[in-house]
Design a protein around this motif. Structure first.
Motif, short mmCIF file in Angstrom:
data_model
loop_
_atom_site.label_atom_id
_atom_site.label_comp_id
_atom_site.label_asym_id
_atom_site.label_seq_id
_atom_site.Cartn_x
_atom_site.Cartn_y
_atom_site.Cartn_z
N ASN A 53 0.80 -1.22 0.00
CA ASN A 53 0.00 0.00 0.00
C ASN A 53 0.84 1.28 0.00
OD1 ASN A 53 0.80 -0.72 2.59
ND2 ASN A 53 -0.94 0.25 3.56
N SER A 66 6.59 2.87 -11.74
CA SER A 66 5.50 3.30 -10.87
C SER A 66 5.28 4.80 -11.05
CB SER A 66 5.84 2.97 -9.41
OG SER A 66 7.13 3.42 -9.10
N ASP A 126 1.45 6.89 -3.95
CA ASP A 126 0.44 6.07 -4.62
C ASP A 126 1.08 4.80 -5.17
OD1 ASP A 126 -1.76 5.06 -5.91
OD2 ASP A 126 -2.12 6.82 -7.14
N ASN A 128 -0.35 2.59 -7.05
CA ASN A 128 -1.09 2.12 -8.23
C ASN A 128 -0.83 2.98 -9.45
OD1 ASN A 128 -2.47 0.19 -6.57
ND2 ASN A 128 -3.77 1.85 -5.85
N SER A 130 -2.63 3.33 -13.65
CA SER A 130 -3.79 2.94 -14.46
C SER A 130 -3.40 1.78 -15.37
CB SER A 130 -4.26 4.13 -15.30
OG SER A 130 -3.25 4.49 -16.24
N THR A 160 -5.26 -6.30 -12.69
CA THR A 160 -6.05 -5.06 -12.68
C THR A 160 -7.19 -5.18 -11.67
OG1 THR A 160 -5.55 -4.66 -15.01
CG2 THR A 160 -7.46 -3.53 -14.11
N ASP A 161 -7.24 -4.21 -10.76
CA ASP A 161 -8.33 -4.14 -9.80
C ASP A 161 -9.45 -3.32 -10.42
OD1 ASP A 161 -6.88 -5.52 -7.87
OD2 ASP A 161 -6.01 -3.67 -7.07
N LYS A 172 -7.30 0.07 -11.60
CA LYS A 172 -5.94 0.38 -11.18
C LYS A 172 -5.14 -0.90 -11.01
CE LYS A 172 -7.15 0.54 -6.32
NZ LYS A 172 -8.44 0.77 -5.84
N ILE A 173 -3.84 -0.75 -11.03
CA ILE A 173 -2.92 -1.88 -10.90
C ILE A 173 -1.88 -1.53 -9.86
CG2 ILE A 173 -1.21 -3.30 -12.09
CD1 ILE A 173 -2.68 -2.62 -14.70
N ASN A 174 -1.69 -2.41 -8.89
CA ASN A 174 -0.63 -2.23 -7.91
C ASN A 174 0.68 -2.61 -8.59
OD1 ASN A 174 1.29 -3.18 -5.73
ND2 ASN A 174 -0.33 -2.23 -4.52
#
Length: 186
Positions: A53, A66, A126, A128, A130, A160-161, A172-174
């Protein structure tokens, strides 16, 4: 006047007790029910413990980049740059990020670069990006790692979340999770 001062002091005392004690304990209780008791999502990869996170810096060309950080990914001091879009320093910084990205990804046009790859988030941490930001990096990574492009596109889709309830927020993608999954591809 004395009547108003006394009621003001009472209100201050009640707010002090509520927000310093009761509210804080309530939030702490909720955090105890969260995964890892509210201490963040920890994952171990390559012998290192990392937080999912919190944004991480990935500068090696074989990884997905990132989002830039205004605080150098230092979780102890989150915050944005507070520079507006007309600030010359900010514009120069974004231009430099665009130029660097174009050097690393020569097959991408300037107009195809998503904003989240060249602008820092409000917190500077952040984790995440896109889905579009991941997809524009596919060609570079396939070339460096000698991986099938479709494999990477599939990996992006798997990581992808979707928006909350299919409506609230963007996909979004971690980046850390994506790069860990990328290292697992043979």
């Amino acid at each position: 006047m004395k009547k108003h001062i006394l009621s003001g002091i009472k209100l201050t005392a009640v707010c002090l007790v509520f927000f310093s004690g009761i509210y804080t304990l309530f939030i702490l209780g909720i955090a105890q029910m969260a995964p890892n008791q509210g201490k963040g999502e920890i994952v171990e990869a390559n012998g290192k413990k990392q937080y999912l996170n919190i944004g991480q810096s990935f500068t090696d060309g074989k990884y997905f980049n990132s989002r830039p950080s205004a605080v150098a990914y230092n979780a102890a001091g989150s915050g944005g740059s507070n520079k507006g879009p007309s600030n010359p320093e900010y514009l120069a910084e974004v231009k430099q990020r665009i130029d660097t990205f174009l050097i690393q990804n020569p097959e991408i046009k300037r107009s195809e670069i998503p904003a989240d790859l060249v602008t820092a988030s409000g917190s500077g941490l952040d984790p995440n990006i896109s889905a579009q930001a991941a997809k524009v990096q596919v060609k570079r990574i396939t070339k460096i790692r000698n991986i099938n492009e479709q494999k990477l596109v599939h990996l992006i889709a798997e990581n992808t979340d979707k928006p909350l309830l299919g409506v609230f927020g963007p996909e979004k993608i971690n980046v850390l999770q994506l790069n860990i999954a990328l290292d697992k591809i043979k």
